[in-house]
Design a protein around this motif. Structure first.
Motif, PDB file in Angstrom:
ATOM      1  N   SER A  30      79.780  29.565 -48.850  1.00  0.00           N
ATOM      2  CA  SER A  30      79.941  29.824 -47.421  1.00  0.00           C
ATOM      3  C   SER A  30      81.343  29.404 -46.998  1.00  0.00           C
ATOM      4  O   SER A  30      81.972  28.541 -47.601  1.00  0.00           O
ATOM      5  CB  SER A  30      78.892  29.082 -46.588  1.00  0.00           C
ATOM      6  N   GLU A  52      83.406  28.748 -43.207  1.00  0.00           N
ATOM      7  CA  GLU A  52      83.381  28.685 -41.748  1.00  0.00           C
ATOM      8  C   GLU A  52      84.773  28.324 -41.264  1.00  0.00           C
ATOM      9  O   GLU A  52      85.426  27.458 -41.841  1.00  0.00           O
ATOM     10  CB  GLU A  52      82.426  27.601 -41.253  1.00  0.00           C
ATOM     11  N   SER A  53      85.183  28.975 -40.213  1.00  0.00           N
ATOM     12  CA  SER A  53      86.445  28.649 -39.570  1.00  0.00           C
ATOM     13  C   SER A  53      86.209  28.624 -38.063  1.00  0.00           C
ATOM     14  O   SER A  53      86.500  29.582 -37.353  1.00  0.00           O
ATOM     15  CB  SER A  53      87.508  29.684 -39.948  1.00  0.00           C
ATOM     16  N   PRO A  54      85.662  27.501 -37.570  1.00  0.00           N
ATOM     17  CA  PRO A  54      85.190  27.449 -36.189  1.00  0.00           C
ATOM     18  C   PRO A  54      86.277  27.507 -35.112  1.00  0.00           C
ATOM     19  O   PRO A  54      85.982  27.844 -33.976  1.00  0.00           O
ATOM     20  CB  PRO A  54      84.442  26.118 -36.123  1.00  0.00           C
ATOM     21  N   TYR A 104      88.790  24.793 -41.467  1.00  0.00           N
ATOM     22  CA  TYR A 104      87.744  25.499 -42.203  1.00  0.00           C
ATOM     23  C   TYR A 104      86.869  24.519 -42.970  1.00  0.00           C
ATOM     24  O   TYR A 104      87.251  23.390 -43.237  1.00  0.00           O
ATOM     25  CB  TYR A 104      88.300  26.561 -43.147  1.00  0.00           C
TER      26      TYR A 104
END
Length: 170
Positions: free
Chosen positions: A35, A37-39, A87
């Motif tokens: 996975s 994620e780069s919020p 990330y």
């Protein structure tokens, strides 16, 4: 031709005689889970790129059958710039290994250190691919000393067992 067949028969016979010899083989390497994620995109791209990267690493193994094991190397990397998360990438790189006829301590070392060491380059490449596809600079992870990590885990277990034994005696 007959000479070649004799050689093959001799090799097969030799393998049968070595039935109790230690055996190690890598049968398959695969990604079990990944996975990215780069919020804080796209605003994180405006920050000066000097991230603090932390890595959590875990290994586990599961017996699949007679001398066959799945070994999973899990890497979780978090890159932050100040308080902002750039990330989070997680990769579970797995492999199926044949590990037979080793004594208990050597087998533990094979599953806990040697196999993760084999999997690490694959995991490193997967992490790098995910990071660059997220439009961040490549992340080349430094090598990991799995033998030292395995020895530290053994020592921790010994200390925990000694502590439990001491508590039972009181």
């Amino acid at each position: 031709m007959a000479e070649n067949n004799d050689t093959q028969a001799g090799a097969a016979g030799g393998q049968q005689g070595d039935e109790n010899q230690p055996q190690f083989a890598l049968q398959r390497v695969y990604i079990k889970d990944s996975s990215f994620e780069s919020p804080n995109t796209p605003t994180i791209f405006q920050e000066q790129w000097k991230p603090e990267v932390t890595m959590d690493l875990n290994t586990s193994h599961t017996a699949l059958g007679e001398g066959q094991y799945e070994v999973v190397l899990q890497l979780t990397l978090t890159a932050k710039i100040g308080e902002k998360t750039a990330y989070i990438v997680e990769v579970q790189q797995a492999g199926i290994f044949v590990v037979r006829n080793f004594d208990e301590s050597r087998q533990g070392q094979m599953l806990g250190a040697y196999c993760p060491n084999v999997l690490f380059p694959y995991a490193r490449e997967s992490v790098d691919t995910l990071v660059t596809k997220g439009s961040f600079p490549p992340l080349m992870l430094a090598p990991v000393n799995f033998d030292a990590i395995y020895q530290q885990a053994l020592e921790r277990r010994r200390q925990e067992q000694a502590g439990e034994a001491e508590q039972q005696n009181h």
